[in-house]
Design an enzyme around this catalytic site. Structure first.
Site: not given
Ligand code: BGC
Length: 271
Positions: A69-70, A96, A169, A173
Site C-alpha cells: 500500500d503506497v 503512478n 482527486y 493532483k
C-alpha cells in the site's frame, strides 16, 4: 551506455506503482519491452500483477510483483528493500498509483478525502523519498544512464482543470504538480530528473463508467478535441521517452497526454 533506439531503457531497473492495471500496467509492459527490469507494484490484485510478470518473463524480460500500500511508510520501505535486493539498484520510479472516491462536496466523507490524498499524494511522497535516497547513494553510472535517477509522477489533466464532484482527486493532483516541481528543483543538482505526466481521459478501470454508456461517452468525447479516448499505450510510449536519456534535459515539466483536453474545448464554437 550509447542510446539504443529499440531498447532505450536497456539495463535500467524500474518500479511502477499501481502496475497491475490501467496506465501502470501499460507502462510496466512498455518498460519491459524497452529493456528495463520492472517491479510491478500492486495493492489488492496479486493475480493481475503475477500475470503481467509472467507475460513479461515469457517474452524474455525481467519483472517482479511487489505488494504494498503506497500510503503505508513501512510497506513502501519493505517494497524498496525487496526490489533492491532483487535488482541491485533502481533507476526509474513511476509514481503512478491513484484512486478516485467521488462525491458531491457536501456529501464527501473525511475518509473519502483522506484516502484519496493518502494514496495519490502521500503515496507519491513516500515512494519518491525512498527512490531519491537511493539515487543519492548510487550517484551517476554513465554505463546505465546520464542521470542518477528518474522519477515520473503520474498526475492528471485535473492538476489544472477543476473538477466538481471530485474535489479530493483534483486537490491531490494539484498537490502532485507542486510536489513534482519542488522536488525537481531540489534534486536536479544531484543528477536526478523529476517530471510529471498528466493524462486526460484514458480508457482504464478508473473511468470505465464514463465509456460504458453511449451518452456519457459522447459527452466525454466533446471534451477531447482530438476526437478519441486515450489508451494506456499513449501514456506508456511517452513514459518510455521521458524516462530515457533521450529526454535527459527535461526536468520539472508536466507532459500533458490528453488529446487536447486542456485546450478549453468549450471555446471551439464560442467566445
Ligand atoms: C481521471 C479520469 C478522467 C480523466 C479526464 C483522470 O485523471 O482519473 O476518471 O476520465 O482524468 O477527466
Amino acid at each position: 551506455m550509447p542510446y539504443d533506439p529499440v531498447r532505450p531503457l536497456r539495463g535500467q531497473k524500474a518500479l511502477v506503482t499501481g502496475g497491475s492495471s490501467g496506465i501502470g500496467e501499460g507502462i510496466a509492459r512498455a518498460f519491459a519491452a524497452a529493456g528495463a527490469a520492472v517491479g510491478v507494484n500492486y495493492h489488492s490484485h496479486p493475480e493481475a500483477a503475477e500475470r503481467i510478470v509472467t507475460e513479461i518473463r515469457s517474452s524474455g524480460g525481467e519483472a517482479l510483483a511487489l505488494k504494498a500500500d503506497v500510503a503505508n511508510e513501512v510497506e513502501v520501505q519493505a517494497m524498496f528493500a525487496v526490489l533492491l535486493e532483487t535488482f541491485g539498484r533502481i533507476d526509474i520510479l513511476i509514481a503512478n498509483s491513484g484512486i478516485q472516491k467521488d462525491a458531491s462536496f457536501p456529501e464527501m466523507s473525511q475518509d473519502q478525502w483522506r484516502r484519496v490524498l493518502d494514496v495519490n499524494l502521500t503515496g507519491q511522497f513516500l515512494c519518491a523519498r525512498e527512490a531519491v535516497r537511493r539515487f543519492l547513494t548510487q550517484g551517476i553510472d554513465p554505463s546505465v544512464s546520464r542521470a542518477a535517477g528518474k522519477i515520473i509522477c503520474m498526475s492528471s489533466v485535473h492538476e489544472v482543470i477543476p473538477w466538481a464532484g471530485h474535489v479530493n482527486y483534483a486537490a491531490s493532483k494539484g498537490g502532485v504538480m507542486m510536489m513534482m516541481k519542488s522536488l525537481a528543483q531540489e534534486t536536479a543538482e544531484h543528477g536526478i530528473r523529476v517530471n510529471g505526466i498528466a493524462p486526460g481521459a484514458i480508457r482504464t478501470p478508473i473511468n470505465q463508467e464514463a465509456w460504458e454508456m453511449p451518452e456519457a461517452e459522447r459527452r466525454l468525447l466533446e471534451l477531447i478535441p482530438y476526437g478519441r479516448g486515450g489508451e494506456p499505450e499513449d501514456v506508456a510510449n511517452a513514459a518510455v521517452w521521458l524516462a530515457s536519456d533521450n529526454a535527459d534535459y527535461v526536468v520539472g515539466t508536466t507532459l500533458f497526454i490528453d488529446g487536447g483536453m486542456t485546450l478549453y474545448p468549450g471555446f471551439r464554437d464560442n467566445g
